[in-house]
Design a protein around this motif. Structure first.
Motif, PDB file in Angstrom:
ATOM      1  N   UNK A   1       0.894  -1.097  -0.096  1.00  0.00           N
ATOM      2  CA  UNK A   1       0.286  -0.051   0.006  1.00  0.00           C
ATOM      3  C   UNK A   1       0.792   1.443  -0.054  1.00  0.00           C
ATOM      4  N   UNK A   2       0.467   2.055  -0.821  1.00  0.00           N
ATOM      5  CA  UNK A   2       1.418   3.388  -1.015  1.00  0.00           C
ATOM      6  C   UNK A   2       2.351   3.337  -2.069  1.00  0.00           C
ATOM      7  N   UNK A   3       2.529   2.168  -2.612  1.00  0.00           N
ATOM      8  CA  UNK A   3       3.875   2.204  -3.770  1.00  0.00           C
ATOM      9  C   UNK A   3       3.040   2.783  -4.975  1.00  0.00           C
ATOM     10  N   UNK A   4       3.972   3.667  -5.621  1.00  0.00           N
ATOM     11  CA  UNK A   4       3.667   4.302  -6.892  1.00  0.00           C
ATOM     12  C   UNK A   4       4.183   3.470  -8.010  1.00  0.00           C
ATOM     13  N   UNK A   5       3.552   2.820  -9.065  1.00  0.00           N
ATOM     14  CA  UNK A   5       4.055   2.186  -9.917  1.00  0.00           C
ATOM     15  C   UNK A   5       3.727   2.835 -11.256  1.00  0.00           C
TER      16      UNK A   5
ATOM     17  N   UNK B   1       9.765  20.377  -2.816  1.00  0.00           N
ATOM     18  CA  UNK B   1       8.622  21.242  -2.333  1.00  0.00           C
ATOM     19  C   UNK B   1       7.510  20.926  -3.504  1.00  0.00           C
ATOM     20  N   UNK B   2       7.908  20.553  -4.679  1.00  0.00           N
ATOM     21  CA  UNK B   2       6.754  20.404  -5.469  1.00  0.00           C
ATOM     22  C   UNK B   2       6.393  18.992  -5.696  1.00  0.00           C
ATOM     23  N   UNK B   3       7.637  18.269  -5.615  1.00  0.00           N
ATOM     24  CA  UNK B   3       7.252  16.605  -5.908  1.00  0.00           C
ATOM     25  C   UNK B   3       6.615  15.828  -4.764  1.00  0.00           C
TER      26      UNK B   3
ATOM     27  N   UNK C   1      -0.301  10.950  -6.516  1.00  0.00           N
ATOM     28  CA  UNK C   1      -0.186   9.646  -7.183  1.00  0.00           C
ATOM     29  C   UNK C   1      -0.238   8.434  -6.421  1.00  0.00           C
ATOM     30  N   UNK C   2      -0.665   8.902  -5.060  1.00  0.00           N
ATOM     31  CA  UNK C   2      -0.992   7.553  -4.226  1.00  0.00           C
ATOM     32  C   UNK C   2       0.101   7.017  -3.361  1.00  0.00           C
ATOM     33  N   UNK C   3       1.209   7.828  -3.535  1.00  0.00           N
ATOM     34  CA  UNK C   3       2.396   7.423  -2.775  1.00  0.00           C
ATOM     35  C   UNK C   3       2.092   7.663  -1.235  1.00  0.00           C
TER      36      UNK C   3
END
Length: 170
Positions: free
Chosen positions: A19-23, A54-56, A63-65
């Motif tokens: 959970x929380x992995x961004x693929x 600050x933007x990332x 994105x769900x991370x």
């Protein structure tokens, strides 16, 4: 067949997604999307004069991370961009060592205290959404203070050109 079986056994197994992995890198479309997003972040960071972290961080959260993943990535990007700025000041001979040492020491202590406090709060609350909330509050406060400073400067001095040291004719 024995060689094929040995090669198949040696190949890495697919890892479970947590959970929380961004693929985004499993398909060409996902990789191109991520490259475009990172290019945009770099351009915005360069144009606005802010670190890419600050933007990332908000983008990764969108994105769900998980906050546990996005916070260290953001911090490492801020460290990288700050180090680049320090090197530029050093090369140009404008680095003030006495300020740099004091600011570095205060930053180190504040980071240690902040990390300790966040770990205790997350452990006490039992969930990590505190990190997301505090990141949002800090970004809104920073934007508010920046806007207030800009308006204050405009009201006090009006519109002024860049200082002499920023222009090429100096």
């Amino acid at each position: 067949t024995a060689g094929g079986a040995a090669m198949a056994a040696a190949m890495p197994k697919k890892k479970r997604k947590l959970e929380g992995d961004v693929v985004l890198g499993e398909t060409w479309r996902g990789m191109l999307k991520m490259m475009g997003v990172c290019l945009s972040i770099g351009a915005m960071g360069g144009l606005l004069g802010v670190g890419g972290g600050s933007i990332l961080a908000p983008m990764l959260l969108e994105l769900g991370a998980s906050a546990v993943i996005s916070a260290p990535i953001s911090s490492s990007l801020v460290l990288f961009s700050s180090s680049q700025a320090a090197v530029q000041y050093y090369i140009s001979g404008k680095l003030l060592w006495n300020y740099a040492m004091w600011i570095g020491l205060v930053n180190l202590l504040a980071n240690y205290f902040g990390l300790y406090a966040v770990k205790r709060i997350v452990k006490k609350l039992g969930y990590t959404s505190f990190i997301i909330g505090s990141l949002g509050v800090l970004l809104v406060l920073a934007a508010g203070f920046t806007f207030a400073s800009l308006v204050g400067d405009l009201l006090k001095d009006g519109f002024t050109p860049f200082p002499k040291y920023c222009r090429s004719d100096s």
